[in-house]
Design a protein around this motif. Sequence first.
Motif: not given
Length: 116
Positions: A32-33, A92-97
């Motif tokens: 996460p994060g 463009y970012l993807i951030i893990a939850r």
Amino acid sequence: MMDMQPTIPTGTAPAVPLTEAALCRWLGAAAPGDAITYFRGTLARSICPQLGLLDPAERVALARLAGRAWMLCEQGLAHLVQRRRGEEDFEYLIIARRRPRRAASAILPMLLAEAA
């Protein structure tokens, strides 16, 4: 007074263009994060076929990657963030939850199967 500005993690830029399957593998292993940059430029313009900024195969691959990122966000597995770097230059970012425990072990095989 408290600073209420959110902190956006710095995304790791992949050495080669990210594929849909690689994005799913990354998310399955990410804490996460953790964040990764899945595209840099102007996404909407780049996937527009009328503008012809990319060759058709690259455009389709990018559209699939962006669609997969959006789907992962809608499923509550990631956040999508867009950071302006300059004129017509966006990251463009993807951030893990954080994932629910019951779903954590089954997520990677499902994502890989869908991306294949």
